[in-house]
Enzyme design. Structure first.
Site, PDB file in Angstrom:
ATOM      1  N   CYS A 157       0.857  -1.182   0.000  1.00  0.00           N
ATOM      2  CA  CYS A 157       0.000   0.000   0.000  1.00  0.00           C
ATOM      3  C   CYS A 157       0.891   1.229   0.000  1.00  0.00           C
ATOM      4  O   CYS A 157       1.882   1.269   0.737  1.00  0.00           O
ATOM      5  CB  CYS A 157      -0.888  -0.016   1.242  1.00  0.00           C
ATOM      6  SG  CYS A 157      -2.004   1.395   1.354  1.00  0.00           S
ATOM      7  N   LEU A 158       0.526   2.220  -0.790  1.00  0.00           N
ATOM      8  CA  LEU A 158       1.343   3.433  -0.850  1.00  0.00           C
ATOM      9  C   LEU A 158       1.321   4.183   0.484  1.00  0.00           C
ATOM     10  O   LEU A 158       2.194   5.000   0.734  1.00  0.00           O
ATOM     11  CB  LEU A 158       0.858   4.343  -1.984  1.00  0.00           C
ATOM     12  CG  LEU A 158       0.974   3.728  -3.393  1.00  0.00           C
ATOM     13  CD1 LEU A 158       0.364   4.666  -4.423  1.00  0.00           C
ATOM     14  CD2 LEU A 158       2.419   3.397  -3.740  1.00  0.00           C
TER      15      LEU A 158
HETATM   16 NI    NI Z   1      -3.684   1.031  -0.095  1.00  0.00          NI
END
Ligand code: NI
Length: 180
Positions: A103-104
């Site tokens: 996830c960023l």
């Molecule tokens: Ni994410």
């Protein structure tokens, strides 16, 4: 414009986002443009508005060119480029599948997460056109991951086996995005 991506620990990632009511709002198209720019700059597979601090039920994911493979997920099936507002997801069976997620908002880490294997998802695009699709595999995983953001859920909250949660460069030596 590339917007800063909030990282885990920021309480704004834990809010339940509001439905979009005004599709005509100019801020909405600017938001979506900025989300694409931000996602592409970070080589993300998807992005949800809460990740850029906007508490609206807006997610984007996928690529316009199906031959493009995401360097962060090189083995993943192509996912159609999609703008999805006010999404609803229903599982098409109880079958669940394991898969690695990143996830960023959780840079540098990956974890093993169970997701429904097959889903139907619905919503509208920026013009109000209905989107109603069935998805499986990576496509279904991305949609479930992004829509979780709208309810304040980050994938580490779904990791059950913490022996399969760790740093990307340690778990996957040689992967291109060691610092994602
Ligand atoms: Ni994410």
């Amino acid at each position: 414009m590339i917007r800063p991506i909030l990282r885990m620990g920021d309480p704004r990632l834990l809010r339940v986002a509001e439905r979009v009511h005004d599709l005509q709002a100019p801020e909405l198209s600017t938001l979506v443009d900025d989300m694409f720019e931000t996602m592409h700059a970070a080589d993300g597979a998807g992005l949800a508005a809460p990740q850029v601090g906007v508490p609206l039920r807006v997610v984007i994911f996928g690529y316009s060119d199906p031959s493009i493979r995401n360097p962060r997920y090189p083995d993943a099936d192509p996912v159609p480029q999609t703008i999805l507002l006010n999404p609803l997801i229903e599982p098409l069976s109880n079958e669940e599948e394991e898969g690695w997620e990143g996830c960023l908002s959780v840079p540098g880490l990956r974890g093993m997460v169970l997701r429904y294997a097959r889903i139907r998802y619905r919503g509208v695009d920026l013009r109000g056109n209905a989107i109603d699709r069935e998805a499986d595999g990576f496509h279904a995983r991305v949609v479930q991951h992004e829509c979780d953001h709208l309810d304040g859920i980050l994938y580490p909250m779904r990791v059950r086996d913490f022996s399969r949660f760790g740093y990307t460069d340690i778990l996957f030596p040689g992967m291109s995005d060691a610092d994602d």
